[in-house]
Design a protein around this motif. Structure first.
Motif, PDB file in Angstrom:
ATOM      1  N   ASP A 116     -18.811  35.867 -31.976  1.00 40.62           N
ATOM      2  CA  ASP A 116     -19.327  34.679 -30.788  1.00 40.62           C
ATOM      3  C   ASP A 116     -19.995  35.107 -29.689  1.00 40.62           C
ATOM      4  O   ASP A 116     -19.303  36.344 -29.396  1.00 40.62           O
ATOM      5  N   ALA A 117     -20.820  34.617 -28.986  1.00 39.29           N
ATOM      6  CA  ALA A 117     -21.436  35.203 -27.927  1.00 39.29           C
ATOM      7  C   ALA A 117     -20.360  34.986 -26.927  1.00 39.29           C
ATOM      8  O   ALA A 117     -20.486  36.115 -26.017  1.00 39.29           O
ATOM      9  N   ILE A 118     -19.446  34.238 -26.814  1.00 40.36           N
ATOM     10  CA  ILE A 118     -18.358  34.064 -25.911  1.00 40.36           C
ATOM     11  C   ILE A 118     -17.462  35.424 -25.866  1.00 40.36           C
ATOM     12  O   ILE A 118     -17.011  35.926 -25.004  1.00 40.36           O
ATOM     13  N   THR A 119     -17.269  35.628 -27.303  1.00 41.30           N
ATOM     14  CA  THR A 119     -16.422  37.002 -27.314  1.00 41.30           C
ATOM     15  C   THR A 119     -17.383  38.106 -26.789  1.00 41.30           C
ATOM     16  O   THR A 119     -16.708  38.934 -26.084  1.00 41.30           O
ATOM     17  N   ASP A 120     -18.379  38.151 -26.965  1.00 35.38           N
ATOM     18  CA  ASP A 120     -19.412  39.263 -26.467  1.00 35.38           C
ATOM     19  C   ASP A 120     -19.157  39.317 -24.809  1.00 35.38           C
ATOM     20  O   ASP A 120     -19.118  40.085 -24.467  1.00 35.38           O
TER      21      ASP A 120
ATOM     22  N   GLN B  58     -11.088  30.954 -25.625  1.00 31.57           N
ATOM     23  CA  GLN B  58     -11.921  30.047 -25.924  1.00 31.57           C
ATOM     24  C   GLN B  58     -12.686  30.163 -27.207  1.00 31.57           C
ATOM     25  O   GLN B  58     -12.706  29.211 -27.984  1.00 31.57           O
ATOM     26  N   ALA B  59     -13.035  31.259 -27.416  1.00 27.48           N
ATOM     27  CA  ALA B  59     -13.769  31.632 -28.576  1.00 27.48           C
ATOM     28  C   ALA B  59     -12.979  31.662 -29.859  1.00 27.48           C
ATOM     29  O   ALA B  59     -13.363  31.064 -30.865  1.00 27.48           O
ATOM     30  N   ALA B  60     -11.557  32.061 -29.658  1.00 23.26           N
ATOM     31  CA  ALA B  60     -10.703  31.711 -30.737  1.00 23.26           C
ATOM     32  C   ALA B  60     -10.241  30.376 -31.031  1.00 23.26           C
ATOM     33  O   ALA B  60     -10.088  30.039 -32.307  1.00 23.26           O
ATOM     34  N   GLU B  61     -10.025  29.544 -29.972  1.00 17.28           N
ATOM     35  CA  GLU B  61      -9.636  28.051 -30.244  1.00 17.28           C
ATOM     36  C   GLU B  61     -11.022  27.297 -30.731  1.00 17.28           C
ATOM     37  O   GLU B  61     -11.074  26.486 -31.427  1.00 17.28           O
ATOM     38  N   GLU B  62     -12.251  27.590 -30.206  1.00 18.42           N
ATOM     39  CA  GLU B  62     -13.466  26.744 -30.551  1.00 18.42           C
ATOM     40  C   GLU B  62     -14.078  27.031 -31.679  1.00 18.42           C
ATOM     41  O   GLU B  62     -14.531  26.181 -32.623  1.00 18.42           O
ATOM     42  N   SER B  63     -14.124  28.488 -32.174  1.00 18.02           N
ATOM     43  CA  SER B  63     -14.709  28.773 -33.469  1.00 18.02           C
ATOM     44  C   SER B  63     -13.775  29.368 -34.244  1.00 18.02           C
ATOM     45  O   SER B  63     -14.413  29.976 -35.359  1.00 18.02           O
ATOM     46  N   GLY B  64     -12.820  29.953 -33.951  1.00 21.76           N
ATOM     47  CA  GLY B  64     -11.639  30.691 -34.813  1.00 21.76           C
ATOM     48  C   GLY B  64     -12.107  32.033 -34.848  1.00 21.76           C
ATOM     49  O   GLY B  64     -11.920  32.727 -35.875  1.00 21.76           O
ATOM     50  N   ASP B  65     -12.882  32.598 -33.853  1.00 24.94           N
ATOM     51  CA  ASP B  65     -13.381  33.817 -33.828  1.00 24.94           C
ATOM     52  C   ASP B  65     -12.197  35.016 -34.061  1.00 24.94           C
ATOM     53  O   ASP B  65     -11.568  35.219 -33.074  1.00 24.94           O
ATOM     54  N   VAL B  66     -12.399  35.480 -35.079  1.00 26.64           N
ATOM     55  CA  VAL B  66     -11.027  36.572 -35.570  1.00 26.64           C
ATOM     56  C   VAL B  66     -11.180  37.781 -34.451  1.00 26.64           C
ATOM     57  O   VAL B  66     -10.032  38.326 -34.255  1.00 26.64           O
ATOM     58  N   VAL B  67     -12.345  38.151 -34.137  1.00 28.58           N
ATOM     59  CA  VAL B  67     -12.756  39.275 -33.337  1.00 28.58           C
ATOM     60  C   VAL B  67     -12.043  38.760 -31.961  1.00 28.58           C
ATOM     61  O   VAL B  67     -11.336  39.662 -31.268  1.00 28.58           O
ATOM     62  N   ALA B  68     -12.499  37.600 -31.442  1.00 27.10           N
ATOM     63  CA  ALA B  68     -11.670  37.310 -30.338  1.00 27.10           C
ATOM     64  C   ALA B  68     -10.070  37.455 -30.277  1.00 27.10           C
ATOM     65  O   ALA B  68      -9.504  37.364 -29.113  1.00 27.10           O
ATOM     66  N   MET B  69      -9.573  36.869 -31.318  1.00 28.74           N
ATOM     67  CA  MET B  69      -8.189  36.816 -31.764  1.00 28.74           C
ATOM     68  C   MET B  69      -7.545  38.312 -31.694  1.00 28.74           C
ATOM     69  O   MET B  69      -6.396  38.727 -30.787  1.00 28.74           O
TER      70      MET B  69
ATOM     71  N   ASN C 219      -8.996  40.865 -29.855  1.00 29.91           N
ATOM     72  CA  ASN C 219      -9.083  41.253 -28.540  1.00 29.91           C
ATOM     73  C   ASN C 219      -7.836  40.698 -27.642  1.00 29.91           C
ATOM     74  O   ASN C 219      -7.486  41.328 -26.799  1.00 29.91           O
ATOM     75  N   LEU C 220      -7.459  39.203 -27.940  1.00 36.12           N
ATOM     76  CA  LEU C 220      -6.238  38.886 -27.268  1.00 36.12           C
ATOM     77  C   LEU C 220      -5.030  39.621 -27.645  1.00 36.12           C
ATOM     78  O   LEU C 220      -4.350  40.057 -26.740  1.00 36.12           O
ATOM     79  N   SER C 221      -4.876  39.860 -28.940  1.00 30.68           N
ATOM     80  CA  SER C 221      -3.826  40.582 -29.365  1.00 30.68           C
ATOM     81  C   SER C 221      -3.740  42.148 -28.705  1.00 30.68           C
ATOM     82  O   SER C 221      -2.785  42.365 -28.031  1.00 30.68           O
ATOM     83  N   ASP C 222      -4.743  42.589 -28.328  1.00 32.32           N
ATOM     84  CA  ASP C 222      -5.058  43.842 -27.924  1.00 32.32           C
ATOM     85  C   ASP C 222      -4.779  44.039 -26.338  1.00 32.32           C
ATOM     86  O   ASP C 222      -4.097  44.962 -25.862  1.00 32.32           O
ATOM     87  N   LEU C 223      -4.811  42.884 -25.788  1.00 37.81           N
ATOM     88  CA  LEU C 223      -4.698  42.699 -24.221  1.00 37.81           C
ATOM     89  C   LEU C 223      -3.223  42.390 -23.974  1.00 37.81           C
ATOM     90  O   LEU C 223      -2.735  42.381 -22.689  1.00 37.81           O
ATOM     91  N   LYS C 224      -2.490  41.841 -24.924  1.00 36.94           N
ATOM     92  CA  LYS C 224      -0.985  41.321 -24.981  1.00 36.94           C
ATOM     93  C   LYS C 224      -0.032  42.379 -23.949  1.00 36.94           C
ATOM     94  O   LYS C 224       0.255  41.718 -22.943  1.00 36.94           O
ATOM     95  N   ASP C 225      -0.244  43.575 -24.285  1.00 38.15           N
ATOM     96  CA  ASP C 225       0.550  44.597 -23.354  1.00 38.15           C
ATOM     97  C   ASP C 225       0.153  44.315 -21.899  1.00 38.15           C
ATOM     98  O   ASP C 225       0.819  44.297 -20.880  1.00 38.15           O
ATOM     99  N   GLU C 226      -1.312  44.407 -21.670  1.00 32.19           N
ATOM    100  CA  GLU C 226      -1.741  44.397 -20.201  1.00 32.19           C
ATOM    101  C   GLU C 226      -1.376  42.910 -19.652  1.00 32.19           C
ATOM    102  O   GLU C 226      -1.148  43.018 -18.226  1.00 32.19           O
ATOM    103  N   LEU C 227      -1.495  42.197 -20.161  1.00 34.50           N
ATOM    104  CA  LEU C 227      -1.270  40.537 -19.521  1.00 34.50           C
ATOM    105  C   LEU C 227       0.373  40.506 -19.505  1.00 34.50           C
ATOM    106  O   LEU C 227       0.578  40.109 -18.295  1.00 34.50           O
ATOM    107  N   GLN C 228       0.919  41.017 -20.419  1.00 31.94           N
ATOM    108  CA  GLN C 228       2.317  41.158 -20.151  1.00 31.94           C
ATOM    109  C   GLN C 228       2.942  41.865 -18.530  1.00 31.94           C
ATOM    110  O   GLN C 228       3.878  41.193 -17.985  1.00 31.94           O
ATOM    111  N   LEU C 229       2.193  42.995 -18.650  1.00 37.73           N
ATOM    112  CA  LEU C 229       2.748  43.780 -17.261  1.00 37.73           C
ATOM    113  C   LEU C 229       2.276  42.758 -16.055  1.00 37.73           C
ATOM    114  O   LEU C 229       2.835  42.598 -15.095  1.00 37.73           O
TER     115      LEU C 229
END
Length: 79
Positions: free
Chosen positions: A2-6, A30-41, A43-53
């Motif tokens: 998705d362009a939003i993911t880009d 937004q991309a994950a919820e609106e279009s089910g973009d697995v790449v966005a999901m 990326n969110l998973s990859d950011l989890k540790d940084e967001l947790q910190l």
């Protein structure tokens, strides 16, 4: 992808914009919820540790995103 993911990737890595993990997380969500973009999901998973910190350091937005990333971490682990 998705362009939003880009755009989220640009913010995640600071490509053409100032690096902003919270903005990246917002766009990936937004991309994950609106279009089910697995790449966005992913990326969110990859950011989890940084967001947790960031959340542990008192960032309320990061804490909110951490709560949402749990949903996508479980989806990604089943793909």
């Amino acid at each position: 992808m998705d362009a939003i993911t880009d755009l989220g990737v640009c913010f995640r890595f600071g490509q053409g914009v100032q690096r902003d993990i919270l903005q990246a997380a917002e766009l990936f969500m937004q991309a994950a919820e609106e279009s089910g973009d697995v790449v966005a999901m992913g990326n969110l998973s990859d950011l989890k540790d940084e967001l947790q910190l960031m959340a542990e350091q008192g960032n309320a937005m990061a804490a909110a995103y951490v709560a949402h990333t749990e949903k996508y971490v479980s989806v990604i682990s089943h793909v």
